[in-house]
Design an enzyme around this catalytic site. Sequence first.
Site, PDB file in Angstrom:
ATOM      1  N   TRP A 125       0.819  -1.222   0.000  1.00 54.40           N
ATOM      2  CA  TRP A 125       0.000   0.000   0.000  1.00 54.40           C
ATOM      3  C   TRP A 125       0.845   1.261   0.000  1.00 54.40           C
ATOM      4  O   TRP A 125       0.576   2.197  -0.767  1.00 54.40           O
ATOM      5  CB  TRP A 125      -0.991  -0.032   1.174  1.00 54.40           C
ATOM      6  N   ASP A 165      -1.576   6.775   6.215  1.00 57.75           N
ATOM      7  CA  ASP A 165      -2.681   5.897   5.839  1.00 57.75           C
ATOM      8  C   ASP A 165      -2.958   4.981   7.029  1.00 57.75           C
ATOM      9  O   ASP A 165      -2.134   4.128   7.368  1.00 57.75           O
ATOM     10  CB  ASP A 165      -2.263   5.084   4.599  1.00 57.75           C
ATOM     11  N   LYS A 182     -12.731  -1.621   7.327  1.00 62.18           N
ATOM     12  CA  LYS A 182     -12.078  -2.544   8.248  1.00 62.18           C
ATOM     13  C   LYS A 182     -12.787  -2.461   9.601  1.00 62.18           C
ATOM     14  O   LYS A 182     -13.506  -3.361   9.969  1.00 62.18           O
ATOM     15  CB  LYS A 182     -10.598  -2.207   8.406  1.00 62.18           C
TER      16      LYS A 182
END
Lengths: 410, 410
Positions: free
Chosen positions: A120, A211, A236
């Site tokens: 990511w 992030d 999530k």
Amino acid sequence: MAGARAKTHNFAAGPSPLPTPVLEEAAKGLLNYGNTGMGICELSHRGKEFKPIVEGAEANLRKLLNVPESHAILFTQAGGTGQFSGVVLNVLAYLRSKRASTSYEEYRPPVLDYVVTGAWSSKAHAEAQRLSIPAVPGGKPFAEPRIAATTKPSKYTTLPKKEDYDISSDADMVYYCENETINGIEFPLDPNSPFAFPFDSVPKDALIVADHSSSFLSRPIVHLERHAIIYAGAQKNLGPSGVTVLIVRKDLLVDTTEACKLGGCPVVPIMMEYKVLADNSSLYNTPPTFAIYVSALVLTYLLKEKGGIEGLEKTNREKADMLYSTLDEAQSKGVLTCVVKDKQARSWMNVTFEIVGQEKEKEFLAGAEKLGLYQLKGHRSVGGVRASLYNAVEIDSVRILCDYIRTLYQ
Amino acid sequence: MAGARAKTHNFAAGPSPLPTPVLEEAAKGLLNYGNTGMGICELSHRGKEFKPIVEGAEANLRKLLNVPESHAILFTQAGGTGQFSGVVLNVLAYLRSKRASTSYEEYRPPVLDYVVTGAWSSKAHAEAQRLSIPAVPGGKPFAEPRIAATTKPSKYTTLPKKEDYDISSDADMVYYCENETINGIEFPLDPNSPFAFPFDSVPKDALIVADHSSSFLSRPIVHLERHAIIYAGAQKNLGPSGVTVLIVRKDLLVDTTEACKLGGCPVVPIMMEYKVLADNSSLYNTPPTFAIYVSALVLTYLLKEKGGIEGLEKTNREKADMLYSTLDEAQSKGVLTCVVKDKQARSWMNVTFEIVGQEKEKEFLAGAEKLGLYQLKGHRSVGGVRASLYNAVEIDSVRILCDYIRTLYQ
């Protein structure tokens, strides 16, 4: 219906499980919200029903994470991937507007330092490179993205140690990803850990951008107030996919059109400008109302039923400790290997391991499903097994998984 | 719960009502999808359950609107407003890549013609202007947005007539908004109407781009195959807010990074590149799974229960005819005025009128709510009354509204 749900243990990496009481409430709201006779998806986002939902979500999020008034909380769309671009575009406009009196010719492209610890953060860095392409061939790039640290040589199975960082002394921004879901790497909470994020090494004026998609709301955010931007996709720990949360220091809410006119920063699509979102209380255009509604229900649930962020931290630590100690024991028996060797770099959210022996992994996953232990397959890019322990995964589910793991050698 | 719903008649302008059987199914799926024991929001978007949903949605949409194989169908996020930017960025990259052998110095900024018939097309034009800002002060703009026709002098209460258009002979793109929700203006289906969109006046090579957000799936799209891009936010006739549909001619799926490197077009945030969406079957990153799931249920429902697009056209024509003839009669009695005088410019989806007499409008809206007729208030920018007749508004609801309107003078 809740009974049918209780039989499954969902270890999905995201979209991931949501609390059953929240889903039961949402199912009612879908058909008939607050006795209006209309479903939540059928009500205007500017009406008297929806506005308190989004305002309540913001207030509860502020409370849960103790977000200071210096920072705005915004809801947007397009996920973490959308913010790979969004953070760069808004940061470049902010930096340009801060140096408004500097001529285009004298304007130095900002230095953007990336800490690359997995897929990511690597994608985020690649996007910064794309967005830096000069508008005029051979001309000045919009920015200079650099890599301040990377664990690529380890195939992203650990974190950099403090001495591995090479943060630019002239860095305008330093970016990291708090939790990398694919291999299960997470920056530790303990500031004294050799793997802690080196906040002290970041130049005082540099913007810290993070992030937090996959660890958001699982425990407190270290030095939240020191960040310029924190963002997180909801799917999530917060709610259904389709909504993204931003925590943005208010001085970053700049008019990007004006910045762009000065030359030297790329134009920002209107939906990506943080100031537009903030000026319109996250309702510049029609928001993903259902995803925000369910997130609002989750936030209330976390505050009232889960003991807030301290309660979540405690439970999540317990869940992770239980699973990792089971895995370490199983590893010592030779039946599996943990992907992340450095204990302090291990993720609380995504726990990865590999079953030893050909065909054994397939057997393990098939056996798990028979016990109602679902979505344990590792990410398609690396294989293996991955158990994600997001907030809605109950400790009993982890216990059942641990019992099952022990059957590999008992 | 369905009983409680049946008492309301929801005329919201969007997010708007959804079919009750769809919502009942979705409420089940939210808790337990397809007997997995897990809810639809809790399943991986790459798993065996979700992929058939998105593929089925695409196939049914292709069937419903008869979308030719020359065009891709994509699902994305950020609404129509996101596409105000998205279409410009992708079109500019496409045009640049088509002229890849032209040097930056010789490259002429594309001419983008906008037909401005209300707030939404006006905002789209404004965004094209923003995105055209030269990257280097005093330098070449990325594009030349123009206005090919506007009904601003009428305060956007009618459409241009064929002779009112001034489409550039060198236009690279011509943009229109099929239905403007605020005043209730819609391009007529009849190609012989003086208000029909002048497809014949568009240069053969110019790309036609259209915002169909608020009329999507209400009736066939005129000359669909002639369009380069059609886009629509879901939250009117398709599903919950949070998902946007794109119908894109496949040759527009270009690598925008390569185009950008040639100079002369702005960089496209990765999530906005159509090619990235297409190459990943709309699953480049986590999509808004619930919104896509409900949209898929709606598409099946429209095909199986509503007679497909012909059935929808017939019913929607009937609903609009019934309401407009009631309003025309009431207007002749002096109790209200229709906002759109030109009958052929009137929207089937958003019907606008003003009640005559001080305080009368408030009384009208309050009386409506007593009868279960909800969300009839006009857009905050213009006031008045607006009844939106999207697909899920039953003809019986329109009949009850008409009966109520007649009480103004009977």
